[in-house]
Design a protein around this motif. Structure first.
Motif, PDB file in Angstrom:
ATOM      1  N   LYS A   1     -24.521  28.917  18.097  1.00  0.00           N
ATOM      2  CA  LYS A   1     -25.966  29.145  18.129  1.00  0.00           C
ATOM      3  C   LYS A   1     -26.727  28.046  17.396  1.00  0.00           C
ATOM      4  N   ASN A   2     -26.144  26.829  17.372  1.00  0.00           N
ATOM      5  CA  ASN A   2     -26.754  25.641  16.768  1.00  0.00           C
ATOM      6  C   ASN A   2     -27.069  25.822  15.288  1.00  0.00           C
ATOM      7  N   ALA A   3     -26.243  26.607  14.590  1.00  0.00           N
ATOM      8  CA  ALA A   3     -26.493  26.854  13.171  1.00  0.00           C
ATOM      9  C   ALA A   3     -26.326  25.578  12.354  1.00  0.00           C
ATOM     10  N   PHE A   4     -25.285  24.820  12.630  1.00  0.00           N
ATOM     11  CA  PHE A   4     -25.045  23.585  11.874  1.00  0.00           C
ATOM     12  C   PHE A   4     -26.119  22.551  12.184  1.00  0.00           C
ATOM     13  N   THR A   5     -26.488  22.418  13.461  1.00  0.00           N
ATOM     14  CA  THR A   5     -27.497  21.428  13.843  1.00  0.00           C
ATOM     15  C   THR A   5     -28.845  21.743  13.206  1.00  0.00           C
ATOM     16  N   ARG A   6     -29.225  22.999  13.203  1.00  0.00           N
ATOM     17  CA  ARG A   6     -30.521  23.382  12.601  1.00  0.00           C
ATOM     18  C   ARG A   6     -30.534  23.099  11.106  1.00  0.00           C
ATOM     19  N   ALA A   7     -29.415  23.356  10.430  1.00  0.00           N
ATOM     20  CA  ALA A   7     -29.379  23.173   8.982  1.00  0.00           C
ATOM     21  C   ALA A   7     -29.498  21.703   8.587  1.00  0.00           C
ATOM     22  N   TYR A   8     -29.002  20.807   9.436  1.00  0.00           N
ATOM     23  CA  TYR A   8     -28.990  19.391   9.085  1.00  0.00           C
ATOM     24  C   TYR A   8     -30.044  18.582   9.845  1.00  0.00           C
TER      25      TYR A   8
ATOM     26  N   SER B   1       0.322  19.413  -6.497  1.00  0.00           N
ATOM     27  CA  SER B   1       0.019  20.803  -6.838  1.00  0.00           C
ATOM     28  C   SER B   1      -0.073  21.708  -5.622  1.00  0.00           C
ATOM     29  N   SER B   2      -0.013  21.128  -4.413  1.00  0.00           N
ATOM     30  CA  SER B   2      -0.111  21.890  -3.160  1.00  0.00           C
ATOM     31  C   SER B   2      -1.424  22.660  -3.062  1.00  0.00           C
ATOM     32  N   ILE B   3      -2.489  22.054  -3.556  1.00  0.00           N
ATOM     33  CA  ILE B   3      -3.819  22.671  -3.529  1.00  0.00           C
ATOM     34  C   ILE B   3      -4.725  21.868  -2.609  1.00  0.00           C
ATOM     35  N   VAL B   4      -5.471  22.574  -1.773  1.00  0.00           N
ATOM     36  CA  VAL B   4      -6.418  21.951  -0.856  1.00  0.00           C
ATOM     37  C   VAL B   4      -7.826  22.137  -1.418  1.00  0.00           C
ATOM     38  N   THR B   5      -8.584  21.040  -1.505  1.00  0.00           N
ATOM     39  CA  THR B   5      -9.965  21.074  -1.987  1.00  0.00           C
ATOM     40  C   THR B   5     -10.896  20.857  -0.800  1.00  0.00           C
ATOM     41  N   LEU B   6     -11.749  21.817  -0.548  1.00  0.00           N
ATOM     42  CA  LEU B   6     -12.705  21.771   0.561  1.00  0.00           C
ATOM     43  C   LEU B   6     -14.103  21.537  -0.011  1.00  0.00           C
ATOM     44  N   THR B   7     -14.740  20.449   0.416  1.00  0.00           N
ATOM     45  CA  THR B   7     -16.054  20.071  -0.087  1.00  0.00           C
ATOM     46  C   THR B   7     -17.038  19.991   1.072  1.00  0.00           C
ATOM     47  N   VAL B   8     -18.199  20.633   0.908  1.00  0.00           N
ATOM     48  CA  VAL B   8     -19.248  20.631   1.934  1.00  0.00           C
ATOM     49  C   VAL B   8     -20.536  20.134   1.297  1.00  0.00           C
ATOM     50  N   ARG B   9     -21.156  19.152   1.942  1.00  0.00           N
ATOM     51  CA  ARG B   9     -22.431  18.609   1.480  1.00  0.00           C
ATOM     52  C   ARG B   9     -23.537  19.102   2.411  1.00  0.00           C
ATOM     53  N   ALA B  10     -24.616  19.595   1.816  1.00  0.00           N
ATOM     54  CA  ALA B  10     -25.757  20.081   2.593  1.00  0.00           C
ATOM     55  C   ALA B  10     -27.022  19.794   1.807  1.00  0.00           C
ATOM     56  N   PHE B  11     -28.151  20.071   2.429  1.00  0.00           N
ATOM     57  CA  PHE B  11     -29.427  19.741   1.814  1.00  0.00           C
ATOM     58  C   PHE B  11     -30.108  20.954   1.192  1.00  0.00           C
ATOM     59  N   THR B  12     -29.449  22.104   1.249  1.00  0.00           N
ATOM     60  CA  THR B  12     -29.880  23.287   0.506  1.00  0.00           C
ATOM     61  C   THR B  12     -28.641  23.938  -0.100  1.00  0.00           C
ATOM     62  N   PRO B  13     -28.761  24.556  -1.256  1.00  0.00           N
ATOM     63  CA  PRO B  13     -27.587  25.197  -1.860  1.00  0.00           C
ATOM     64  C   PRO B  13     -26.999  26.302  -0.991  1.00  0.00           C
ATOM     65  N   ARG B  14     -27.855  27.038  -0.319  1.00  0.00           N
ATOM     66  CA  ARG B  14     -27.380  28.151   0.509  1.00  0.00           C
ATOM     67  C   ARG B  14     -26.557  27.656   1.696  1.00  0.00           C
ATOM     68  N   ASP B  15     -27.008  26.582   2.344  1.00  0.00           N
ATOM     69  CA  ASP B  15     -26.257  26.047   3.479  1.00  0.00           C
ATOM     70  C   ASP B  15     -24.901  25.512   3.044  1.00  0.00           C
ATOM     71  N   ALA B  16     -24.853  24.842   1.918  1.00  0.00           N
ATOM     72  CA  ALA B  16     -23.584  24.292   1.437  1.00  0.00           C
ATOM     73  C   ALA B  16     -22.568  25.404   1.185  1.00  0.00           C
TER      74      ALA B  16
ATOM     75  N   ASP C   1     -32.245  15.214  -1.535  1.00  0.00           N
ATOM     76  CA  ASP C   1     -31.252  15.768  -2.466  1.00  0.00           C
ATOM     77  C   ASP C   1     -30.100  16.399  -1.694  1.00  0.00           C
ATOM     78  N   VAL C   2     -28.902  16.157  -2.162  1.00  0.00           N
ATOM     79  CA  VAL C   2     -27.691  16.671  -1.516  1.00  0.00           C
ATOM     80  C   VAL C   2     -26.999  17.641  -2.482  1.00  0.00           C
ATOM     81  N   TYR C   3     -26.739  18.856  -1.981  1.00  0.00           N
ATOM     82  CA  TYR C   3     -26.056  19.882  -2.762  1.00  0.00           C
ATOM     83  C   TYR C   3     -24.600  19.986  -2.290  1.00  0.00           C
ATOM     84  N   ILE C   4     -23.686  20.095  -3.213  1.00  0.00           N
ATOM     85  CA  ILE C   4     -22.247  20.080  -2.901  1.00  0.00           C
ATOM     86  C   ILE C   4     -21.637  21.421  -3.302  1.00  0.00           C
ATOM     87  N   SER C   5     -20.986  22.059  -2.334  1.00  0.00           N
ATOM     88  CA  SER C   5     -20.246  23.299  -2.587  1.00  0.00           C
ATOM     89  C   SER C   5     -18.758  22.996  -2.445  1.00  0.00           C
TER      90      SER C   5
END
Length: 397
Positions: A121-128, A167-182, A65-69
């Motif tokens: 501190k390998n935070a991104f690597t550990r999460a994925y 609209s000069s708006i930037v949309t930032l999307t992050v996909r992760a495997f837990t809601p907290r990480d996203a 499952d992939v969670y999107i923030s």
């Protein structure tokens, strides 16, 4: 025979004849299934059935499952022009969108520097790379290496930044495997984008003021040098202002000439009236003294290398250099004030429109759509290949 088969129900006790009929029925059933299976072409099996079964296996049992923030922001500036849409709303409130800073923030979020900061501190690597993530989705998984470049390619698949020019708006999307990480990584990237805009803004302001201050310093040095040169010349020449002193000298010479004319007139009259008058010698001596003084004063004004007229040219050059240096200094100081005002007007900062959300359910993968898409694509591939094969066989015949 069909009516008899319809009456036979498996699982019940039948006489000996009925058991033989039931065995015969199942044998016919298996033979029918085998014939139908043999009718399936290998091409249909390869292009449709096997991919669909693999899709069912992957989307139904393997895919994680992939969670999107998602968050949205814009960069506001009190100076620059705005296109349309939501930017017009900002413009009505006295702010506009800073396009250069927006592109800079967008590029930074998608850069290797952002990944290094995020992977401290390998935070991104550990999460994925958690064991709970499927081998097809985690890092490093199937088809992924362990180098930083491989991690960067993986990172670009999980982080997406889109800029809407209308609209000069930037949309930032992050996909992760837990809601907290996203939500956590989205918040960190948003903070890094804000820091990037602030750093660019501060550097631009400092550069603008520093250049203006350097011009003021150079103008001060030139002004001081010109003033010292003018003062040194005055001390060496013994004059303050040759033109003014020449004016005074001319006025004094004019008075001496008037006095000389009066003395000569009186001398002429005395010689005419009484040639033996003892005042004649006195008047003649006085006239000669006045004439000598006039010649001397004229020599000071003009006619020699030490005259005021010869010194006036060099004095004028030094005076013009001094005045020009003073004007440059005044202009540089005015430019410094303008640069400070300009720096204040050019301040830009990130305005958050939508905060990073904590997703409460996975939005990917879309399992039914993936299975159905695989089936449709398989059918399309089977149809196209079948038509090509039929055409080739017909052409050969």
């Amino acid at each position: 025979m069909d009516a008899m088969h319809a009456k036979i129900e498996p699982g019940l006790e039948y006489p000996q004849g009925h058991q033989e009929q039931r065995a015969l029925y199942y044998a016919e059933k298996q033979e029918m299934i085998a014939r139908n299976f043999k009718k399936i072409s290998p091409l249909f099996l390869i292009t449709v059935i096997i991919p669909t079964l693999l899709a069912i296996l992957y989307f139904g049992f393997i895919a994680s499952d992939v969670y999107i923030s998602e968050s949205r922001f814009t960069v506001r500036s009190p100076e620059k022009s705005t296109p349309t849409g939501l930017g017009a709303l900002f413009k009505s409130s006295g702010f506009t969108n800073a396009g250069d800073e927006v592109y800079a923030a967008q590029d930074y979020v998608q850069s290797r520097d952002a990944l290094q900061a995020l992977n401290r501190k390998n935070a991104f690597t550990r999460a994925y790379s958690a064991p709970s993530i499927s081998a097809f989705d985690r890092f490093p998984g199937i088809g992924w290496g362990t180098t930083f470049e491989d991690l960067y390619k993986y990172y670009k698949k999980k982080v997406d930044v889109k800029y809407e020019t209308s609209s000069s708006i930037v949309t930032l999307t992050v996909r992760a495997f837990t809601p907290r990480d996203a939500a956590r990584f989205n918040e960190q990237l948003l903070e890094m984008a804000e820091a990037t805009v602030n750093k660019l803004n501060e550097r631009g302001r400092q550069d603008l003021i520093r250049f203006a201050q350097r011009e003021v310093g150079e103008a001060k040095v030139k002004s001081q040098t010109a003033a010292l040169a003018l003062s040194a010349y005055r001390n060496a020449a013994g004059v303050v202002d040759p033109e003014k002193q020449a004016t005074v000298q001319v006025q004094m010479i004019s008075k001496l000439q008037d006095e000389l004319i009066a003395t000569r007139t009186q001398l002429t009259e005395t010689r005419t009236v009484s040639p033996q008058n003892p005042q004649i010698e006195v008047l003649a001596t006085r006239a000669k003294s006045l004439s000598d003084e006039i010649d001397k004063q004229l020599g000071l004004v003009a006619g020699s290398s030490r005259s005021l007229s010869s010194r006036a040219a060099q004095y004028q050059r030094l005076l013009l250099e001094n005045q020009f240096a003073d004007k440059q200094l005044a202009s540089a100081m005015a430019s410094l004030d303008e640069a400070r005002n300009e720096a204040n007007r050019k301040q830009a900062y990130v305005e958050r429109i939508v905060q990073p959300n904590v997703p409460d359910e996975p939005l990917e993968p879309r399992r039914w759509r993936g299975i159905f898409s695989t089936f449709i694509l398989g059918l399309a591939a089977w149809g196209i290949i079948s038509m090509l094969v039929a055409g080739m066989l017909e052409h050969r015949d």
